[in-house]
Write an enzyme that holds these catalytic residues in place. Structure first.
Site, PDB file in Angstrom:
ATOM      1  N   LYS A  66      -5.482 -11.156  -6.281  1.00 29.94           N
ATOM      2  CA  LYS A  66      -6.797 -11.535  -5.547  1.00 29.94           C
ATOM      3  C   LYS A  66      -7.724 -10.731  -6.032  1.00 29.94           C
ATOM      4  CE  LYS A  66      -6.018  -8.627  -1.514  1.00 29.94           C
ATOM      5  NZ  LYS A  66      -5.839  -8.286  -0.341  1.00 29.94           N
TER       6      LYS A  66
ATOM      7  N   LYS B 155       0.825  -1.163  -0.107  1.00 29.34           N
ATOM      8  CA  LYS B 155      -0.189  -0.057  -0.062  1.00 29.34           C
ATOM      9  C   LYS B 155       0.858   1.247  -0.025  1.00 29.34           C
ATOM     10  CE  LYS B 155      -3.924  -1.789   2.527  1.00 29.34           C
ATOM     11  NZ  LYS B 155      -4.584  -1.711   3.663  1.00 29.34           N
TER      12      LYS B 155
ATOM     13  N   LYS C 222     -11.260  -4.866  -4.079  1.00 28.73           N
ATOM     14  CA  LYS C 222     -12.242  -3.735  -3.855  1.00 28.73           C
ATOM     15  C   LYS C 222     -11.443  -2.545  -4.649  1.00 28.73           C
ATOM     16  CE  LYS C 222     -13.949  -3.857   0.988  1.00 28.73           C
ATOM     17  NZ  LYS C 222     -13.843  -3.589   2.346  1.00 28.73           N
TER      18      LYS C 222
HETATM   19  P1  AMP Z   1     -11.028  -5.977   3.703  1.00 28.59           P
HETATM   20  O1  AMP Z   1     -12.160  -5.525   2.733  1.00 28.59           O
HETATM   21  O2  AMP Z   1      -9.733  -5.594   3.353  1.00 28.59           O
HETATM   22  O3  AMP Z   1     -11.413  -4.971   5.003  1.00 28.59           O
HETATM   23  O4  AMP Z   1     -11.321  -7.362   3.866  1.00 28.59           O
HETATM   24  C1  AMP Z   1     -12.248  -8.093   4.539  1.00 28.59           C
HETATM   25  C2  AMP Z   1     -12.247  -9.551   4.615  1.00 28.59           C
HETATM   26  O5  AMP Z   1     -12.306 -10.261   3.474  1.00 28.59           O
HETATM   27  C3  AMP Z   1     -10.721  -9.882   5.308  1.00 28.59           C
HETATM   28  O6  AMP Z   1     -10.711 -10.889   6.110  1.00 28.59           O
HETATM   29  C4  AMP Z   1     -10.165 -10.040   4.033  1.00 28.59           C
HETATM   30  O7  AMP Z   1      -8.822 -11.219   4.431  1.00 28.59           O
HETATM   31  C5  AMP Z   1     -11.124 -10.880   3.183  1.00 28.59           C
HETATM   32  N1  AMP Z   1     -10.946 -11.013   1.812  1.00 28.59           N
HETATM   33  C6  AMP Z   1     -10.475  -9.584   0.895  1.00 28.59           C
HETATM   34  N2  AMP Z   1     -10.366 -10.224  -0.218  1.00 28.59           N
HETATM   35  C7  AMP Z   1     -10.329 -11.447  -0.379  1.00 28.59           C
HETATM   36  C8  AMP Z   1     -10.371 -12.474  -1.455  1.00 28.59           C
HETATM   37  N3  AMP Z   1      -9.916 -12.090  -2.705  1.00 28.59           N
HETATM   38  N4  AMP Z   1     -10.348 -13.548  -1.140  1.00 28.59           N
HETATM   39  C9  AMP Z   1     -10.924 -14.018   0.086  1.00 28.59           C
HETATM   40  N5  AMP Z   1     -10.963 -13.243   1.193  1.00 28.59           N
HETATM   41  C10 AMP Z   1     -10.686 -11.784   0.815  1.00 28.59           C
END
Ligand code: AMP
Ligand code: TRP
Length: 345
Positions: A205, A121, A208
Site C-alpha cells: 500500500k 509494526k 507514509k
Molecule cells: P494514517 O496516516 O495511518 O493515520 O491513515 C489515515 C487514513 O488514511 C486512514 O483512514 C487510512 O486507512 C487511510 N489510508 C492510509 N493509507 C492508505 C492507502 N494507501 N490507501 C487508502 N487509504 C489509506
C-alpha cells in the site's frame, strides 16, 4: 438490527489521522475525500488529528506541533469546514484517554494481540515495543465511542481495528448491563480509493513510511513532482493498457493507476478503460498526471495558505476542541455512572 438492545441515537461520523509524515494520495482518497463527501451529504462529523496515536512509536518531539497543524491544514484544504464539522486535536480533549483506560479493562488481551497492524509494526521485536502500541486500537475505539459515533470513514487497512471497536462496544454494553449504550460503529470503506498502492510496487500500500518518496504522491508535491512521479511509476512488460477490467487481473501496478484515475475523476475502472484501453502508457500517464494535478493543485495551494498562518489553524483547533469537549462530556458522565465511580452518582 433494531431490537431494543441496539443503539438508537443519532448517526454521527468520526475519523482520525495521525500526525506522522507527509500525507499522500492514499490518505486523500481513502480518508480526506470521504470526510468531505460525508460532510457535504449533511452528516454530523468529528475529524481528529490523533497525536496520542502518533506517540505510540518513536517520533521527533520538535516536529510534532508542525505535523499536527499540517494534518489540520490538509483537512481544511480538502474542504472540511469548521462550521459544519468538528476539527480538533485528540490530546486537547481528555475523554479520549479516560475512555481508553476504561476500554483497556474491557478489551481482552487475545483481541489486541491478534491485530495484524500490531504484528506488522511490532515486527520481531514485539517484547520491546511500547505497551501503547498494543493498546493503539483500544484508544481508537475510545476516540469513536467518546462521541457515540456510528460511522467511521477509513481506508481498507483499518477494517480490523473497526471490528475491535465493535467488539469493545458490545462487550461494554453487556458487561455493565447497559444495552444499546454504545453503538457498534460501522466502517465506511467502500469506494475506489479504499486501498491505493505504492507507485513502485503494486502489491504494497502507498504509505507514509515507505523510504522511497517516488512510491507516493504527497499532498504537498508540486505539479512537476507529481508528473515526474507518475512518469516513473512502475508498470509491467505485458504491453499496452488492457481493453477491459478483466485484463487488469495479474497487473497490480496498472490496476492501481486505473483506480487512481477513476477515484480522482469520478469514473469507474470500466469507464477509464473505455477511454484508454489498448493505448500505451505514453498516452495514459500524462493524462493521469493532468487529472492528478488538476485535482490536487488547489488542495496543495490551500494547504500552503493555511500553513503560512499557524495562528489561524490554532484558533480553529481550539474552537474545535471546545465543541468536541462539549460533545464528549455528557457521554463520559454517563460512563462514569455506569462504571460505579463514587463521584459520579
Ligand atoms: P494514517 O496516516 O495511518 O493515520 O491513515 C489515515 C487514513 O488514511 C486512514 O483512514 C487510512 O486507512 C487511510 N489510508 C492510509 N493509507 C492508505 C492507502 N494507501 N490507501 C487508502 N487509504 C489509506
Ligand atoms: N488508526 C487510524 C489510522 O492509522 C487513525 C485513527 C485513530 C482513527 N483513531 C481513529 C481512524 C478513529 C478512525 C477513527 O489510520
Amino acid at each position: 438490527m433494531t431490537d431494543k438492545t441496539s443503539y438508537r441515537g443519532p448517526a454521527r461520523v468520526f475519523s482520525g489521522i495521525q500526525p506522522t509524515g507527509n500525507l499522500h494520495l492514499g490518505n486523500y482518497l481513502g480518508a480526506l475525500k470521504k470526510f468531505v463527501d460525508l460532510q457535504e451529504g449533511g452528516w454530523d462529523g468529528l475529524y481528529c488529528v490523533v497525536d496520542l496515536h502518533a506517540i505510540t512509536q518513536p517520533y521527533e518531539v520538535s516536529d510534532l506541533p508542525e505535523q499536527t497543524r499540517q494534518i489540520a491544514a490538509a483537512m481544511l484544504a480538502s474542504g472540511l469546514s469548521p462550521e459544519k464539522s468538528t476539527i480538533f486535536v485528540q490530546s486537547s480533549v481528555p475523554a479520549h484517554v479516560e475512555l481508553a483506560w476504561i476500554f483497556n479493562c474491557v478489551a481482552r488481551m487475545g483481541w489486541v494481540e491478534k491485530m495484524t497492524q500490531f504484528k506488522d509494526k511490532g515486527g520481531e521485536n514485539s517484547e520491546r515495543v511500547s505497551l501503547g502500541l498494543l493498546a493503539y486500537p483500544v484508544l481508537q475505539a475510545a476516540d469513536i465511542l467518546a462521541y457515540r459515533a456510528t460511522h467511521v470513514p477509513v481506508g481498507e487497512d483499518q477494517k480490523q481495528h473497526l471490528e475491535l471497536s465493535r467488539n469493545i462496544a458490545s462487550r461494554f454494553n453487556q458487561q455493565f448491563d447497559a444495552p444499546g449504550f454504545f453503538p457498534e460503529p460501522e466502517a465506511l470503506i467502500k469506494g475506489p480509493g479504499a486501498r491505493i498502492m505504492s507507485l513502485k510496487d503494486g502489491t504494497k500500500k502507498m504509505s507514509k513510511s515507505d523510504p522511497s518518496d517516488l512510491s507516493r504522491i504527497n499532498l504537498i508535491d508540486d505539479a512537476d513532482t507529481i508528473a515526474r512521479k507518475i512518469k516513473k511509476a512502475k508498470t509491467d512488460l505485458l504491453g499496452d493498457m488492457p481493453v477491459d477490467v478483466a485484463g487488469l487481473e495479474g497487473r497490480p501496478e496498472v490496476e492501481n493507476l486505473v483506480s487512481i484515475f477513476g477515484a480522482l475523476s469520478g469514473q469507474t475502472a470500466e469507464q477509464v478503460l473505455d477511454e484508454f484501453g489498448g493505448k500505451g502508457f505514453g498516452a495514459f500517464k500524462p493524462a493521469l498526471a493532468d487529472v492528478a494535478v488538476a485535482h490536487l493543485a488547489p488542495i496543495t495551494e490551500a494547504m500552503r495558505r493555511y500553513m503560512a498562518d499557524p495562528g489561524e489553524i490554532d484558533r480553529l483547533l481550539a474552537a474545535g476542541a471546545n465543541k468536541a469537549q462539549a460533545a464528549s462530556e455528557p457521554v463520559m458522565k454517563e460512563v462514569r455512572k455506569i462504571l460505579g465511580f463514587w463521584h459520579a452518582g
